[in-house]
Write an enzyme that holds these catalytic residues in place. Structure first.
Site, mmCIF file in Angstrom:
data_model
loop_
_atom_site.group_PDB
_atom_site.id
_atom_site.type_symbol
_atom_site.label_atom_id
_atom_site.label_comp_id
_atom_site.label_asym_id
_atom_site.label_seq_id
_atom_site.Cartn_x
_atom_site.Cartn_y
_atom_site.Cartn_z
ATOM 1 N N ARG A 1 -9.289 -0.289 7.363
ATOM 2 C CA ARG A 1 -10.169 0.672 6.691
ATOM 3 C C ARG A 1 -10.529 1.833 7.617
ATOM 4 O O ARG A 1 -11.686 2.188 7.789
ATOM 5 C CB ARG A 1 -11.445 -0.006 6.217
ATOM 6 C CG ARG A 1 -12.069 0.788 5.077
ATOM 7 C CD ARG A 1 -13.227 0.084 4.475
ATOM 8 N NE ARG A 1 -13.699 0.824 3.313
ATOM 9 C CZ ARG A 1 -14.134 0.233 2.223
ATOM 10 N NH1 ARG A 1 -14.154 -1.068 2.111
ATOM 11 N NH2 ARG A 1 -14.559 0.958 1.218
ATOM 12 N N CYS A 2 -9.512 2.379 8.264
ATOM 13 C CA CYS A 2 -9.759 3.578 9.045
ATOM 14 C C CYS A 2 -8.446 4.322 9.142
ATOM 15 O O CYS A 2 -7.395 3.808 8.817
ATOM 16 C CB CYS A 2 -10.314 3.267 10.425
ATOM 17 S SG CYS A 2 -9.095 2.979 11.704
ATOM 18 N N GLU B 1 -13.069 5.360 4.172
ATOM 19 C CA GLU B 1 -13.094 4.680 5.460
ATOM 20 C C GLU B 1 -14.267 5.072 6.340
ATOM 21 O O GLU B 1 -14.566 4.404 7.319
ATOM 22 C CB GLU B 1 -11.762 4.929 6.151
ATOM 23 C CG GLU B 1 -10.654 4.322 5.297
ATOM 24 C CD GLU B 1 -9.260 4.786 5.639
ATOM 25 O OE1 GLU B 1 -9.141 5.871 6.221
ATOM 26 O OE2 GLU B 1 -8.319 4.059 5.328
ATOM 27 N N GLN C 1 0.827 -1.203 0.000
ATOM 28 C CA GLN C 1 0.000 0.000 0.000
ATOM 29 C C GLN C 1 0.864 1.258 0.000
ATOM 30 O O GLN C 1 0.358 2.354 -0.193
ATOM 31 C CB GLN C 1 -0.944 0.005 1.212
ATOM 32 C CG GLN C 1 -2.091 -0.983 1.076
ATOM 33 C CD GLN C 1 -3.062 -0.976 2.239
ATOM 34 O OE1 GLN C 1 -3.253 -2.006 2.866
ATOM 35 N NE2 GLN C 1 -3.701 0.148 2.532
#
Ligand code: FES
Ligand code: FES
Lengths: 163, 807
Positions: free
Chosen positions: B385-386, B761, B238
């Site tokens: 996802r935050c 997110e 990522q």
């Protein structure tokens, strides 16, 4: 372990495979035949990323030995559209944002393709139940369901037009 | 060259497919045909496969490793152990959190599944055979899986390598299993408010351990070319540039000799931010064998060893007046980090942005302390996802507000309303140190409540409770409310870095002579559709159609340096860089147009895709014409070509927010739930592509559904991971996933060039409390205050049973 010869048909082409009896179909497809549409997401039959069509049934290629499919007809996502033209399911997935990372997509579309032959005019419930063997981590399924229903509508309309 | 673009302004705008367009994704033709290029699709001549021997024990000494039999297995070429890596100094590696982690077991193992040896073979089957043949002798040690027990005086020492080191990367350590204490806010003032408050609600809120579980697991292909000394590393990264720097720092290979490539990535959700032993071992194995080496984890490796998320024990106290005005917030977190502190947080934030835990509320004073603890569990602590612990913070405050509503006997929607930060208070300075950029919470809240007919729902719920009491139904109705505020877009270099690398991002644009372009960015898409949306941002800035703009990411040899994609930072940071680079292009284009039209720069104005002479609309030059001119005219004082690069250091974070409402039916006898309605209103500022935003929201909500309703990484007392396959680790299918209704308000960010805030997110951050609050709310009338997630059928049944609802 000794290797053996197996004949399989993949996307309409006859293939002669030399493989150990323990070789999984997903590895034969991906590593020997360079058919990398079917993916590996779990290796335990849960995620459906590896879904292919074998003699008219949706099968998870991660839990089938190549030896078991000798003599059978296998279709993968690569065998759905025609060169230069997307299959209507592929087109509808694009149209309705039925994919994000794309990792589940080949298995999902291959499954949907079979589902629409099993149930040509499915309800939303039938679609949701029919693809429950295929996990998607990105889309929340809402647009996948929409894409499949839209593809069914187009396919049925062109079927009617043809009749 | 003359341009044939349509004349009507509307047609020209339409043709650009810029910001706001429901542009279809350019990625999809490839992906739908099975022509993606994911890391496991990569094949190189002579490529070998590596795989790990992993520890069956959660805590044990490694007495001996015998590789003799394994090396005799046909196809096995090498077996690496810590002893082989030690001379290179690679048996340990730095983590992103300032700790270090064993690459291969160095004398002991600290969690089940830990990497012990790396078997390199000609194919995956031979590697598997090799793993079977490696003999490892272990001697078991006492196991601690409970972070509170880990801090007892006589708890076993987990990290012997840190013995005597009482100062860690984030300050003093209080105990041999303690990692750091992080304090924010005003302790004394907060305690004074609590002591004098009308009402104080106190509760322990646990956000359980879970896992991002992208459909594609982590993997890489390392290829060391010994002839030219160059290392190419493909992988599910990522943050490809950060990986290049880390690889260079730990291997000693000069950074210009390393090329990191992130190909297509099959979902990330935070799982693919960190550096894992598989990457290091693949690189070493490629150096040792002179061949490319592939390592791809299987699902069990993924769930058990790479990147868990959450595992926060959050003790809260919230003070309020009798009327419900919140006066103070106190929080202490015990953070279970597992065997190594491998959290992916900006350096100065060992608990990420958990200090956003005052949420959407105007809370005058607050205090937060976080204690990080080692246990015999896998390392990680990634932002699933935050944006760096924002989900934990949002869950904490949204539970505390509900509990306060119970304490006060108030409606939870009304309690929120009277405490929201008001629209005219922005920019708002929170008690824990953030400056919220913009928001209009009351408008969003009222819109959401009206959309679901909130009052009608409450009436129905009350009637249901009565009917239940009369024995006419066995189903209860829960109304799960959430108003969340996120903090994303890390971040300003002055306070945000990872391993010393400032968290700016970048975009480089080249306009081709015929009026098309390529833009390269330091981010990397994992399904977010960057190739589609970044082209839209650029189209609006430079007036060339999005369809004529290629977006390329993920190759460190070609892309400008950037910190990658996670924490919803792509739009706030790289999106801003894209707009700024576009503006540089436009500035030069204006000079070229002025030369061509023989007017002064200032006599021109921008109009969609062209510069027009003010007051003379028939005299203009389109961007396409300008592009060609930049290559074909010798313009005095201007260099040829049309290129720009921007490194964007954001002045602040962005603060997206939203109002979510979940209506849930719960069967008291079976614990089975059914989601009748889910309404999600998001405000992410300027909306670049509504179709993609909606898709992001659906996906994030489904992850939230999983987390709240069943997904967990669970261990038994021996430290055995009980959820290592998708049989036990809950991932919802289409069948369990409800239909979502999405909505929005638009409050642009004042400091972002196009006002965008990021959205990827939000649905995870806001979704988890919405689902969880619905479960709690269903049982509120029967006295439930707090019950820990995940709310699977068994746990819901236990709630009902504990409240005496089974007769
Ligand atoms: S890889 Fe075959 S079902 Fe997951
Ligand atoms: S699109 Fe990513 S898993 Fe389905």
């Amino acid at each position: 372990m000794g290797k053996q010869h197996y004949q399989i048909t993949v996307n309409g082409e006859a293939k002669d495979i030399l493989a150990e009896p323990r070789e999984l179909l997903i590895h034969t497809l991906r590593e020997q035949l360079n058919i990398t549409g079917p993916h590996v997401g779990c290796e335990t039959s849960h995620c459906g990323a590896c879904t292919v069509d074998i003699d008219g049934r949706s099968i998870k290629a991660c839990t089938v030995f190549t030896a078991q499919v000798a003599g059978k007809e296998i279709t993968t996502v690569e065998g759905l559209g025609e060169p230069g033209k997307l299959h209507i399911l592929q087109e509808m997935f694009k149209e309705h944002h039925g994919l994000q990372c794309g990792y589940c997509t080949p298995g999902m579309i291959t499954r949907a393709h079979r589902l629409l032959q099993e149930i040509p005019n499915p309800t939303e419930e039938e679609v949701r139940f029919g693809i429950a063997g295929n996990l998607c981590r990105c889309t929340g399924y809402q647009n996948i369901v929409k894409s499949i229903l839209a593809a069914a509508a187009v396919m049925n309309a062109s079927q009617e037009a043809a009749e | 060259m003359t341009d044939q673009t349509p004349i009507s302004r509307e047609d020209r705008v339409e043709k650009l497919k810029g910001v706001g367009s429901q542009r279809k994704r350019v990625e999809d033709a490839r992906f739908t045909q099975g022509k993606g290029n994911y890391v496991d699709d990569i094949k190189m001549p002579g490529m070998l496969f590596g795989d790990f021997v992993r520890s069956p024990y959660a805590h044990a000494r490694v007495v001996s490793i015998n590789t003799e039999a394994a090396l005799k297995v046909p196809g096995v070429l090498a077996v690496l152990t810590a002893a082989d890596l030690a001379p290179l100094g690679l048996h340990w590696m730095p983590t992103l959190a300032g700790d270090k982690q064993m690459v291969l077991a160095d004398g002991k193992v600290l969690y089940q599944g830990q990497e012990v040896a790396f078997v390199v073979a000609t194919d995956r089957y031979a590697a598997a055979d090799g793993i079977e043949a490696v003999e490892v002798e272990y001697s078991e040690l006492p196991v601690v899986v409970d972070p509170f027990k880990a801090l007892l005086p006589d708890a076993p020492v987990l990290r012997e390598d840190l013995e005597g080191k009482m100062v860690g990367a984030h300050g003093p350590r209080k105990h041999h299993n303690h990692i750091f204490t992080w304090e924010q806010g005003d302790k004394d003032a907060t305690e004074a408010v609590l002591a004098g408050a009308d009402v104080v609600a106190e509760e322990m809120v646990y956000y359980h351990r879970t896992h991002p579980c992208p459909l594609e697991p982590c993997g890489c292909v390392a290829s060391m070319d010994k002839v030219n000394g160059k290392l190419t590393l493909y992988g599910t990264f990522q943050a490809p540039h950060a990986i290049r720097t880390v690889v260079s720092l730990i291997s000693g290979i000069e950074e210009h000799n390393i090329r990191v490539i992130s190909p297509d990535i099959g979902g990330g959700f935070g799982n693919k931010v960190g550096a894992y032993p598989g990457y290091v071992c693949s690189v070493v194995a490629s150096i040792v064998t002179g061949k490319p080496v592939k390592w791809v984890e299987d699902r069990m490796d993924n769930l058990m060893t790479t990147a868990f998320a959450r595992d926060y024990w959050m003790k809260g106290k919230i003070a309020a007046t009798k009327e419900g005005k919140i006066t103070g917030l106190w929080c202490h977190v015990t953070a279970d980090h597992g065997g190594f502190d491998a959290c992916a947080d900006p350096t100065k934030f060992p608990a990420g942005f958990f200090n956003i835990c005052t949420g959407s509320y105007d809370i005058p004073v607050a205090y937060l302390a976080v204690d990080g603890v080692y246990t015999n569990k896998a390392p990680g602590g990634v932002a699933y996802r935050c944006s760096f612990r924002v989900t934990e913070a949002a869950y904490f405050i949204e539970r505390m507000v509900e509990i306060l509503a119970i304490e006060l006997g108030m409606d939870a929607a009304e309690l929120r309303r009277i405490n929201f930060i008001k629209a005219d208070q922005f920019p708002y300075h929170s008690a824990l140190g953030w400056e919220y950029d913009s928001g209009d919470y009351h408008t969003a809240w009222d819109k959401a409540l009206a959309a679901v007919d909130y009052e009608g729902l409450r009436k129905e719920q009350a009637e249901r409770v009565e009917a239940f009491k009369r024995g006419e139904t066995r189903k209860l109705l829960g109304i799960g409310l959430t108003h969340f505020t996120e903090i994303v877009g890390a971040g300003p270099v002055k306070n945000c870095d990872i391993l010393g690398l400032g968290m700016f991002d970048s975009c480089e644009i080249r306009i081709h002579p015929t009026g098309s372009a390529i833009a390269r960015l330091g981010t990397i898409s994992q399904g977010q559709g960057h190739a589609t949306t970044f082209a839209q941002i650029l189209a609006s800035e430079i007036g060339l159609p999005a369809d004529s703009i290629t977006v390329e990411e993920g190759d460190t040899d070609t892309a400008p340096y950037g910190l990658g994609t996670y924490g919803s930072r792509s739009t706030p940071v790289a999106g801003a860089a894209t707009a700024m680079a576009g503006r540089k292009i436009r500035a030069k284009a204006q000079m070229i147009a002025a030369y061509l039209l023989e007017v002064h720069d200032n006599d021109l104005e921008w109009d969609v895709d062209r510069f027009v002479v003010k007051g003379a609309p028939e005299r203009f030059k389109t961007m396409k014409e300008i592009a060609f001119a930049s290559y074909n005219q010798a313009i005095p004082g201007l260099e040829p070509g049309l290129e720009a690069v921007s490194y964007y250091d954001p002045p602040n974070m962005t603060y997206p927010f939203g109002a979510y409402i979940c209506v849930m039916e719960i069967d008291v006898d079976t614990g089975v739930h059914e989601i009748r309605q889910f309404y999600a209103l998001d405000d992410c500022g300027t909306r670049i592509n509504p179709m993609i935003i909606e898709g992001q929201v659906h996906g994030g909500l489904t992850e939230a559904l999983a987390i709240a309703m069943g997904q967990e990484i669970a261990y038994d007392e021996m430290g055995n991971c009980k959820t290592g396959t998708l049989m036990d680790f809950f991932v919802p299918t289409a069948w369990e996933t409800p239909h979502y209704t999405t909505d929005h308000t638009t409050t642009p960010s004042p400091h972002h060039p196009i006002g965008a805030k990021g959205v990827g997110e939000s649905p995870n951050v806001g979704g988890v409390p919405a689902f969880s609050n619905a479960v709690h709310d269903a049982f509120r009338a029967f006295g439930l205050r707090q019950s820990h997630m995940p709310h699977d059928h068994w746990r819901i049944w236990k709630i009902a049973n504990g409240l005496g609802l089974h007769g």
